[in-house]
Design a protein around this motif. Structure first.
Motif, PDB file in Angstrom:
ATOM      1  N   ILE A  23       7.901  34.178  -9.421  1.00 23.41           N
ATOM      2  CA  ILE A  23       8.480  34.705  -7.810  1.00 23.41           C
ATOM      3  C   ILE A  23       9.672  35.034  -8.578  1.00 23.41           C
ATOM      4  CG2 ILE A  23       9.285  33.818  -5.994  1.00 23.41           C
ATOM      5  CD1 ILE A  23       8.835  31.125  -5.944  1.00 23.41           C
ATOM      6  N   LYS A  64      19.737  37.991   2.645  1.00 26.14           N
ATOM      7  CA  LYS A  64      19.097  37.561   1.400  1.00 26.14           C
ATOM      8  C   LYS A  64      18.299  38.545   0.576  1.00 26.14           C
ATOM      9  CE  LYS A  64      17.050  34.210  -1.667  1.00 26.14           C
ATOM     10  NZ  LYS A  64      16.312  32.819  -2.150  1.00 26.14           N
ATOM     11  N   GLY A 124       5.493  41.793  -1.948  1.00 25.91           N
ATOM     12  CA  GLY A 124       6.523  41.533  -1.149  1.00 25.91           C
ATOM     13  C   GLY A 124       7.743  40.683  -1.189  1.00 25.91           C
ATOM     14  N   TYR A 125       8.622  39.803  -0.220  1.00 24.24           N
ATOM     15  CA  TYR A 125       9.021  39.293  -0.323  1.00 24.24           C
ATOM     16  C   TYR A 125       9.155  38.564   0.824  1.00 24.24           C
ATOM     17  CZ  TYR A 125      13.714  37.617  -0.901  1.00 24.24           C
ATOM     18  OH  TYR A 125      14.412  36.296  -0.563  1.00 24.24           O
ATOM     19  N   ARG A 154      11.484  39.785  -9.038  1.00 22.18           N
ATOM     20  CA  ARG A 154      11.457  40.860  -8.932  1.00 22.18           C
ATOM     21  C   ARG A 154      10.497  41.412  -9.834  1.00 22.18           C
ATOM     22  NH1 ARG A 154      16.751  42.429 -10.699  1.00 22.18           N
ATOM     23  NH2 ARG A 154      17.029  41.067 -10.808  1.00 22.18           N
ATOM     24  N   LEU A 175      16.950  31.157 -11.029  1.00 25.90           N
ATOM     25  CA  LEU A 175      17.542  30.172 -10.193  1.00 25.90           C
ATOM     26  C   LEU A 175      15.752  29.594  -9.649  1.00 25.90           C
ATOM     27  CD1 LEU A 175      19.324  31.041  -6.320  1.00 25.90           C
ATOM     28  CD2 LEU A 175      20.018  28.890  -8.884  1.00 25.90           C
ATOM     29  N   SER A 211       7.006  31.645  -0.953  1.00 28.15           N
ATOM     30  CA  SER A 211       7.811  31.317  -2.493  1.00 28.15           C
ATOM     31  C   SER A 211       8.102  29.500  -2.360  1.00 28.15           C
ATOM     32  CB  SER A 211       9.488  31.961  -2.402  1.00 28.15           C
ATOM     33  OG  SER A 211      10.399  31.319  -1.468  1.00 28.15           O
ATOM     34  N   GLY A 227      17.872  38.223  -3.345  1.00 31.70           N
ATOM     35  CA  GLY A 227      18.250  37.699  -4.627  1.00 31.70           C
ATOM     36  C   GLY A 227      18.446  36.362  -4.754  1.00 31.70           C
ATOM     37  N   LYS A 229      13.304  41.133 -16.009  1.00 33.47           N
ATOM     38  CA  LYS A 229      12.766  39.792 -15.870  1.00 33.47           C
ATOM     39  C   LYS A 229      11.153  39.717 -16.855  1.00 33.47           C
ATOM     40  CE  LYS A 229      14.596  38.265 -12.134  1.00 33.47           C
ATOM     41  NZ  LYS A 229      15.833  36.604 -11.993  1.00 33.47           N
ATOM     42  N   GLY A 239       6.076  39.495  -5.275  1.00 31.82           N
ATOM     43  CA  GLY A 239       7.269  40.067  -6.099  1.00 31.82           C
ATOM     44  C   GLY A 239       7.417  41.336  -5.317  1.00 31.82           C
ATOM     45  N   TYR A 284      14.645  25.933  -9.679  1.00 33.34           N
ATOM     46  CA  TYR A 284      13.493  25.392  -7.690  1.00 33.34           C
ATOM     47  C   TYR A 284      11.953  24.683  -8.837  1.00 33.34           C
ATOM     48  CZ  TYR A 284      16.537  28.368  -5.434  1.00 33.34           C
ATOM     49  OH  TYR A 284      17.844  29.469  -4.477  1.00 33.34           O
TER      50      TYR A 284
HETATM   51  P1  ADP Z   1      17.987  37.467  -9.167  1.00 27.56           P
HETATM   52  O1  ADP Z   1      19.300  37.275  -8.253  1.00 27.56           O
HETATM   53  O2  ADP Z   1      18.025  38.009 -10.609  1.00 27.56           O
HETATM   54  O3  ADP Z   1      16.340  38.138  -8.479  1.00 27.56           O
HETATM   55  P2  ADP Z   1      17.001  34.621  -9.583  1.00 27.56           P
HETATM   56  O4  ADP Z   1      16.363  33.555 -10.179  1.00 27.56           O
HETATM   57  O5  ADP Z   1      18.230  33.941  -9.414  1.00 27.56           O
HETATM   58  O6  ADP Z   1      16.912  36.210  -9.449  1.00 27.56           O
HETATM   59  O7  ADP Z   1      17.170  34.579  -8.046  1.00 27.56           O
HETATM   60  C1  ADP Z   1      15.533  34.945  -7.039  1.00 27.56           C
HETATM   61  C2  ADP Z   1      15.890  34.669  -5.562  1.00 27.56           C
HETATM   62  O8  ADP Z   1      15.311  35.292  -5.466  1.00 27.56           O
HETATM   63  C3  ADP Z   1      15.190  32.974  -6.207  1.00 27.56           C
HETATM   64  O9  ADP Z   1      16.121  32.466  -4.488  1.00 27.56           O
HETATM   65  C4  ADP Z   1      13.751  33.485  -5.320  1.00 27.56           C
HETATM   66  O10 ADP Z   1      12.962  32.230  -5.084  1.00 27.56           O
HETATM   67  C5  ADP Z   1      14.177  34.570  -4.380  1.00 27.56           C
HETATM   68  N1  ADP Z   1      13.049  35.991  -4.909  1.00 27.56           N
HETATM   69  C6  ADP Z   1      12.424  36.464  -5.353  1.00 27.56           C
HETATM   70  N2  ADP Z   1      11.389  37.428  -5.359  1.00 27.56           N
HETATM   71  C7  ADP Z   1      11.419  37.274  -4.358  1.00 27.56           C
HETATM   72  C8  ADP Z   1       9.984  36.910  -3.327  1.00 27.56           C
HETATM   73  N3  ADP Z   1       9.561  38.360  -2.974  1.00 27.56           N
HETATM   74  N4  ADP Z   1       9.592  36.436  -2.233  1.00 27.56           N
HETATM   75  C9  ADP Z   1      10.594  35.292  -1.598  1.00 27.56           C
HETATM   76  N5  ADP Z   1      11.370  35.380  -2.732  1.00 27.56           N
HETATM   77  C10 ADP Z   1      11.722  35.885  -3.679  1.00 27.56           C
END
Ligand code: ADP
Length: 483
Positions: free
Chosen positions: A302, A17, A358-359, A304, A385, A364, A19, A309, A332, A389
């Protein structure tokens, strides 16, 4: 009648994953199962995926898949069937699905995802295995699959296997130099404006949209927005030409993963009736981000960290946010300049702004469970998303009025508050002034505890499970197979 669908994508939860795409591709099989639709998901066999799947079964060997050796493997994860394209020359490398550890795109992405799409078309049209009733391709990485079905695969009952392409983000189109075309294994007829040609280049998303039986995107508002240049990003004409085949279906969320009353990743579980139990989570967020423990509103992000964004606009509002007495916890990664700007702001405002670059999936969940309000000031947002959430977790969304954000949040204006239907705060137009105005409104609403709680509860009760959207995908699939 049971329908078998091959779903092909570059990422899927819980295997890989980066995103929202992964969340959606991962959730579709369970969402469609009640409708007697069986999905099998095809992914590249990245090293991380291979490490997670455990036992695999080899179902096919390619001596030459667009010039490389490859195997197709079958696996089961949580009872859900997967196919993996194991092509070591393309996928067996350190780094992410799309680029190296430094974040630079792999130079052979065109070939990597053409191979994935070719394998998808082979599986769907029974060149390999028994075939599928329908192919569902996601984003540009799978965009050539409908083109392979249309131009270079066996037909079924006198027509290509039907295909649906879902656009999760129009900003990523997979556009490559025309010199690539001969290595794709497509006939010359495919090189046309009706096929894969895109402004003199090869366009993967374009090819998918031109070749698929139907097109969908991930919210009704985004489906309308992409008819116009600002959001269509060059493909608006094609969207308009195919308007009758374009569907906007809002993403759902998986309640097995995102539910505050059962979430194993948060210290204190709660429901709309026990909102007081969010307090330990709030404390945990403050501790994790080095923030003061106080009653002032705790905003979270949370995301990118990108222009899409609206993160540059947020950077410009940070001093004002702190000036209002509020706090921010941000998780992020992305644009290095934005990363630096947020880190610098956190140094300028110790105890008030905390940043984690970071991720971090567990973090999150904690942020959603402990934050008061989640900021999503996107310039465009196909679905989004994190606001869904946020709604489920009582972390009130503060969102731009665009795409799926507009479709999922009800602004706390006077009428909505009076009727008890408000679930969040809308930012009208992503600018410094508009975001500041929304932040000010949010801080004011937060001061009125009973009112704030009613907004939280209203959001938590809203149904963004896959029930409705699963039924819509099922009906689109059935129409395509029937036709
Ligand atoms: P996009 O797919 O355009 O990045 P979305 O809101 O559709 O945006 O989905 C982002 C997903 O990635 C969500 O599940 C969100 O919780 C997760 N996410 C984004 N950045 C992070 C991060 N730095 N750490 C953990 N989860 C993240």
């Amino acid at each position: 009648m049971t329908i078998s669908v091959l779903s092909v994508a570059s990422e899927a939860w819980p295997l890989v994953k980066t995103g929202g795409l992964a969340d959606v591709v991962g959730a579709l099989p369970a969402a469609l199962a009640p409708h007697d639709i069986h999905l099998t998901t095809l992914l590249p066999a990245y090293p991380a995926v291979k490490a997670k799947v455990g036992r695999t079964r080899r179902i096919h060997v390619y001596d030459d898949l667009l010039g490389v050796k490859a195997r197709l493997l079958a696996a089961k994860v949580d009872d859900h069937p997967f196919f993996l394209l194991d092509a070591p020359a393309l996928f067996d490398r350190e780094g992410g699905p799309y680029g190296d550890v430094g974040g630079r795109d792999w130079v052979d992405n065109s070939l990597r995802f053409a191979a994935l799409s070719r394998a998808a078309a082979d599986l769907a049209s029974a060149v390999v295995g028994k075939g599928f009733d329908l192919l569902h391709a996601h984003d540009w990485q799978a965009g050539l699959a409908p083109a392979y079905l249309r131009y270079a695969s066996p037909q079924r009952r006198g027509r290509p296997v039907p295909s649906l392409i879902t656009i999760h983000n129009m900003a990523f189109q997979g556009q490559f130099a025309a010199s690539l075309f001969p290595s794709l294994g497509l006939p010359k007829t495919a090189w046309s404006v009706e096929g894969v040609e895109y402004y003199g280049d090869v366009g993967y998303l374009k090819a998918g949209m031109a070749s698929a039986t139907a097109i969908s995107t991930v919210s009704p508002t985004y489906a309308r927005e992409i008819r116009h240049g600002e959001f269509g990003m060059g493909l608006e004409g094609l969207v308009r030409a195919r308007a009758a085949d374009v569907h906007g279906i809002l993403n759902g969320i998986d309640p097995a993963i995102w539910n505050p009353s059962t979430d194993p990743l948060i210290p204190s579980r709660y429901s709309p009736r026990t909102l007081g139990k969010r307090e330990p989570n709030r404390r945990a967020v403050e501790s994790a981000f080095g923030l003061d423990h106080d009653e002032h509103p705790l905003f979270i992000v949370i995301s990118r960290l990108t222009w899409q964004k609206g993160m540059d606009v947020l950077v410009d509002c940070l001093d004002a946010l702190v000036g209002m007495g509020a706090k921010l916890a941000l998780l992020g990664s992305g644009d290095p300049a934005l990363e630096t700007a947020f880190v610098t702001a956190s140094q300028r405002h110790p105890g008030r702004i905390g940043v984690r670059i970071g991720y971090d999936e567990p973090l999150s969940h904690l942020l959603q469970a402990g934050g008061d309000a989640i900021l999503v000031p996107s310039r465009f947002e196909p679905c989004g998303l994190t606001q869904l959430y946020g709604l489920a977790y009582g972390c009130v969304p503060v969102v731009a009025r665009t795409g799926g954000l507009a479709d999922s949040v009800i602004d706390a204006n006077e009428a909505a508050l009076a009727n008890g239907v408000a679930t969040g705060i809308m930012v009208d137009g992503v600018s410094h002034d508009a975001l500041l105005h929304a932040l000010t409104r949010t801080v004011k609403l937060h001061r009125d505890a009973p009112l704030w709680q009613s907004i939280q509860k209203q959001g938590m009760r809203a149904d963004f499970s896959w029930t409705a959207s699963g039924a819509r995908y099922a009906s689109v699939y059935r129409d395509m197979v029937k036709d």
